[in-house]
Design a protein around this motif. Structure first.
Motif, PDB file in Angstrom:
ATOM      1  N   ALA A  37      48.486  42.982  32.166  1.00  0.00           N
ATOM      2  CA  ALA A  37      48.865  41.577  32.352  1.00  0.00           C
ATOM      3  C   ALA A  37      47.634  40.688  32.454  1.00  0.00           C
ATOM      4  O   ALA A  37      47.600  39.581  31.897  1.00  0.00           O
ATOM      5  CB  ALA A  37      49.725  41.442  33.611  1.00  0.00           C
ATOM      6  N   ALA A  38      46.605  41.159  33.149  1.00  0.00           N
ATOM      7  CA  ALA A  38      45.381  40.367  33.277  1.00  0.00           C
ATOM      8  C   ALA A  38      44.701  40.190  31.926  1.00  0.00           C
ATOM      9  O   ALA A  38      44.157  39.118  31.623  1.00  0.00           O
ATOM     10  CB  ALA A  38      44.429  41.043  34.264  1.00  0.00           C
ATOM     11  N   VAL A  69      46.185  40.147  28.947  1.00  0.00           N
ATOM     12  CA  VAL A  69      46.972  39.174  28.177  1.00  0.00           C
ATOM     13  C   VAL A  69      46.678  37.754  28.653  1.00  0.00           C
ATOM     14  O   VAL A  69      46.489  36.830  27.853  1.00  0.00           O
ATOM     15  CB  VAL A  69      48.476  39.493  28.297  1.00  0.00           C
ATOM     16  N   PHE A  70      46.624  37.581  29.974  1.00  0.00           N
ATOM     17  CA  PHE A  70      46.330  36.253  30.524  1.00  0.00           C
ATOM     18  C   PHE A  70      44.942  35.783  30.092  1.00  0.00           C
ATOM     19  O   PHE A  70      44.751  34.614  29.722  1.00  0.00           O
ATOM     20  CB  PHE A  70      46.418  36.304  32.047  1.00  0.00           C
ATOM     21  N   LEU A 130      47.741  41.874  39.922  1.00  0.00           N
ATOM     22  CA  LEU A 130      48.027  41.954  38.492  1.00  0.00           C
ATOM     23  C   LEU A 130      47.664  43.329  37.943  1.00  0.00           C
ATOM     24  O   LEU A 130      46.675  43.935  38.364  1.00  0.00           O
ATOM     25  CB  LEU A 130      47.240  40.886  37.731  1.00  0.00           C
ATOM     26  N   VAL A 136      45.010  34.687  26.391  1.00  0.00           N
ATOM     27  CA  VAL A 136      45.645  33.378  26.197  1.00  0.00           C
ATOM     28  C   VAL A 136      44.729  32.261  26.685  1.00  0.00           C
ATOM     29  O   VAL A 136      44.546  31.234  26.012  1.00  0.00           O
ATOM     30  CB  VAL A 136      47.002  33.336  26.930  1.00  0.00           C
ATOM     31  N   ALA A 137      44.124  32.462  27.876  1.00  0.00           N
ATOM     32  CA  ALA A 137      43.225  31.442  28.413  1.00  0.00           C
ATOM     33  C   ALA A 137      42.014  31.251  27.510  1.00  0.00           C
ATOM     34  O   ALA A 137      41.576  30.117  27.263  1.00  0.00           O
ATOM     35  CB  ALA A 137      42.780  31.833  29.822  1.00  0.00           C
ATOM     36  N   CYS A 167      37.803  41.488  29.959  1.00  0.00           N
ATOM     37  CA  CYS A 167      38.757  41.798  31.025  1.00  0.00           C
ATOM     38  C   CYS A 167      39.111  43.281  31.026  1.00  0.00           C
ATOM     39  O   CYS A 167      39.204  43.905  32.083  1.00  0.00           O
ATOM     40  CB  CYS A 167      40.008  40.940  30.853  1.00  0.00           C
TER      41      CYS A 167
END
Length: 747
Positions: free
Chosen positions: A549-550, A552-553, A545, A556-557, A531
């Protein structure tokens, strides 16, 4: 036999994996090699013969050229019909062949037959074959944007003697047809009074100019042991400027009277000027010069356009400020056609993964479908390449339509294997790995015969399409072929590859907790890195985004996905709340249907009537009922509300062609057949200027008459206008395509 095939595939998984990888690679290669066009070629298999006879009326052309050629070409073997068209200065003869006749064999037979008729044609008239292209061969239109100090005549000369030949050298291009501007020529304006005074016929003036414009050879001379070639130079304009060439023509001797030579300058005036023309081009209200790139028969349009654009990029540095501006590019529509299939495949895969996860709570089961679906699609391209089926909106639609059935086959076999494995593991996994293979084999063999029957029924239902003839066959046969290829490919994948993938992926995880956390952390770090370093620009363009933030997302995903995959187990469907809820709904509907049989059976009858009414129109469907009621002395049309009700469905509109949204329109107003060329040009420029004033219109390309190609027999009064629209994001708020079209018609 099915058990034997499944046994082999399950036990020889390395061989099946290698074969699958090879098929994927060859399928990808085939997808790149299959010719891709926007629409199927529905044109007839025909060869066009063009004959020019400058300045002659259509009647003379018909009697002395078109008729003799039409009679002679009827003897061509395999020809189905011969049609002729005579125009001012031109003759077009179309020889149509059966669809099973090879295109180039037909051309060779026509060329052979033309040698027998040349002697009966007027002197100097030579018939020529049209380029080896079809009616859909015009794939790229361009106009030339000149520097400020260049006129249309000089621009046309650049097009005819430099740009045209450069683009014709591109592999896959059959012809580059020029249009617009003025073809420069040397004109001799004879004074009839001077001819009468000197007693010289006009034919002698013509013969003297012809005789002066020739080189002669005089063999060789030898001197000093060397041999020299002797050449008499006589070509007009060779190594001369325009003014020097005019002086050469002026000094040409026609005859000698009383020892005094009479020259061209004594009886005529020589100048340069535009040649007679029967076609012109307008771009955004200004007359322009351009060309049409015609693709050779059987070539890949997208690749030919790419090569043409590459050639244009290399040419522009040598054109002295001339810019080649592409106006119509078929590759735009081709890319949209391909993206339709790509989006359908991606959406179907995502939906399938979501459904499998929702109903089985097993991500690795959804991965199996995500592997087999693209594999079956690529195998379809292998079949298309093997059987010579081109990719277009109809053939790709066949694959897109079949995707749902392709997914169903995999899901049916996968779910049956999954359910059997869950029962086997619930009973203690008796028998170990060997029994596991037996469970997979038996559960797959249990449903494969039903799957084969269902696929065979679907394939057979398309057999009538293959018996169509003419244009209908050329239009719909690609869809039937590719749907058949896709279904057969998905069946092969479901029987051979899917059970092997189930052996690899469908198993309960035995990884300890620390391994699960490590796998989640590793996948989370990988997705975060991708990412941040790879997807960052795309995320910034396509979403609101921030990159942080992208990332981090994504981390987590990725962690959750890695942890889930390494800890998931095969569970019974009864443990899945989604499956229990669906079974509850179905059981309730089934009990209701069994209790109220007549009511449930009436619903399909109502659907059939309404469906037939939507297709043919309720007035047509209800007409027999009205006749029966009228025999009983009643009139249903007198019942309040009946007439309004039956006109709710008036039937579907039918058309014999497919509607495509290319982002451009073809506008073709009609003029009187006898309209003059100058009047048609005036109307064209006024029309294009007004259409260009509409805010949603990006460019307007107008053409009157014909381009210099045998594929365009348009008369001089025919107006053809290409209206290129801006992207919808740049349109005025609330405006529709229909409103723009109405504005064009108001012009």
């Amino acid at each position: 036999m099915i058990h034997s095939v499944l046994d082999f595939c399950l036990r020889q998984r390395l061989l099946i994996v290698l074969l699958s990888v090879a098929l994927l690679g060859y399928g990808w290669y085939s997808a790149q090699q299959v010719p891709i066009d926007a629409i199927p070629n529905v044109g007839e298999n025909q060869v066009i013969v063009l004959t020019e006879w400058a300045g002659r009326s259509p009647k003379d052309v018909e009697d002395q050229i078109t008729y003799p050629l039409s009679i002679a070409l009827q003897a061509v073997p395999g020809s189905k019909s011969v049609r002729g068209k005579s125009m001012f200065g031109f003759s077009f003869v179309q020889v149509t062949f059966d669809d099973d006749v090879d295109f180039y064999w037909a051309r060779s037979r026509v060329a052979e037959q033309l040698t027998t008729v040349n002697g009966s044609l007027p002197e100097g008239v030579v018939p020529t074959l049209a380029p080896d292209a079809t009616a859909l061969g015009q794939i790229f239109y361009y106009v030339l944007e000149p520097p400020k100090d260049m006129d249309l005549a000089e621009l046309r000369s650049k097009q005819d003697f430099f740009i045209k030949y450069a683009l014709q050298s591109v592999d896959g291009v059959a012809e580059v047809a020029s249009i617009g501007g003025y073809v420069k020529q040397y004109q001799i304006e004879v004074d009839p009074d001077e001819l009468r005074y000197h007693n010289i016929p006009l034919s002698k003036v013509i013969d003297s100019v012809k005789a002066s414009n020739i080189d002669v050879g005089a063999k060789t001379v030898e001197t000093g042991g060397m041999e020299f070639i002797v050449r008499g130079k006589g070509f007009i304009g060779a190594d001369k400027t325009e003014q020097e060439t005019i002086e050469q023509i002026n000094s040409t001797v026609i005859t000698v009277s009383k020892g005094v030579p009479i020259r061209i300058s004594d009886v005529a005036q020589v100048q340069t000027g535009p040649a007679f023309r029967r076609g012109a081009l307008d771009f955004n209200g200004h007359e322009s010069v351009g060309g049409v790139v015609v693709m050779r028969y059987g070539e890949n349009p997208r690749k030919v356009i790419e090569r043409v654009q590459s050639k244009i990029d290399s040419l522009e540095t040598e054109l002295g400020g001339i810019k080649i501006h592409g106006v119509y590019d078929r590759s735009v529509l081709i890319d949209e056609t391909v993206s339709t299939l790509t989006e359908a495949l991606i959406h179907e895969t995502i939906i399938t993964i979501a459904v499998m996860v929702l109903f089985l709570l097993h991500i690795r089961a959804s991965i199996i479908i995500a592997i087999t679906l693209p594999m079956a699609v690529l195998m379809s391209f292998i079949a298309m390449k093997t059987f010579g089926v081109d990719a277009n909106i109809m053939s790709l639609a066949g694959i897109a339509i079949a995707i749902g059935t392709m997914v169903d086959m995999g899901i049916i076999i996968l779910e049956n294997i999954y359910g059997s494995l869950s029962d086997w593991e619930a009973n203690g996994s008796a028998g170990g790995p060997q029994q596991r293979l037996t469970v997979i084999r038996d559960s797959a063999a249990e449903v494969i015969p039903a799957v084969i029957t269902a696929v065979s029924t679907t394939i057979i239902s398309f057999l009538p399409v293959f018996f169509l003839t003419g244009r209908d066959h050329r239009l719909f046969a690609p869809l039937a072929w590719t749907k058949t290829f896709a279904l057969v490919s998905s069946l092969i994948v479901a029987v051979i590859v899917l059970p092997m993938l189930c052996r690899i992926f469908l198993r309960s995880s035995q990884i300890p907790r620390w391994g699960q956390l490590a796998a989640g952390a590793g996948l989370g770090c990988l997705t975060a890195a991708l990412c941040w370093f790879v997807w960052g620009d795309h995320i910034a363009e396509g979403s609101s985004l921030t990159l942080y933030a992208a990332t981090v997302f994504a981390a987590v995903a990725g962690f959750l996905l890695g942890w889930w995959v390494t800890c998931e187990k095969i569970r019974s469907m009864d443990e899945n709340p989604t499956s229990r809820f669906v079974r509850f709904l179905y059981a309730g509907r089934l009990r209701l249907a069994l209790r109220y049989k007549l009511l449930m059976l009436s619903l399909p009858a109502v659907i059939i009537v309404l469906g037939a009414g939507a297709w043919f129109g309720l007035p047509t469907v209800l007409r027999p009922v009205e006749k029966v009621v009228s025999l009983l002395g009643a009139d249903l049309n007198q019942v309040p509300g009946y007439v309004d009700a039956k006109h709710v469905f008036t039937g579907l509109k039918s058309d014999d062609w497919i509607a495509l949204d290319e982002g451009s329109w073809f506008y073709m107003p009609s003029l009187y057949p006898a309209a003059s060329f100058s009047q048609a040009m005036e109307i064209l420029q006024a029309q294009d200027t007004l259409i260009k004033g509409i805010p949603e219109v990006e460019n307007v390309l107008g053409k009157i008459g014909r381009v210099e190609s045998a594929l365009d027999p348009a008369p001089a009064a025919m107006v053809e206008t290409y209206v290129m629209l801006k992207p919808r994001a740049e349109w005025r708020e609330g405006i529709t395509a229909r409103q723009i079209w109405d504005e064009i018609n108001k012009v």
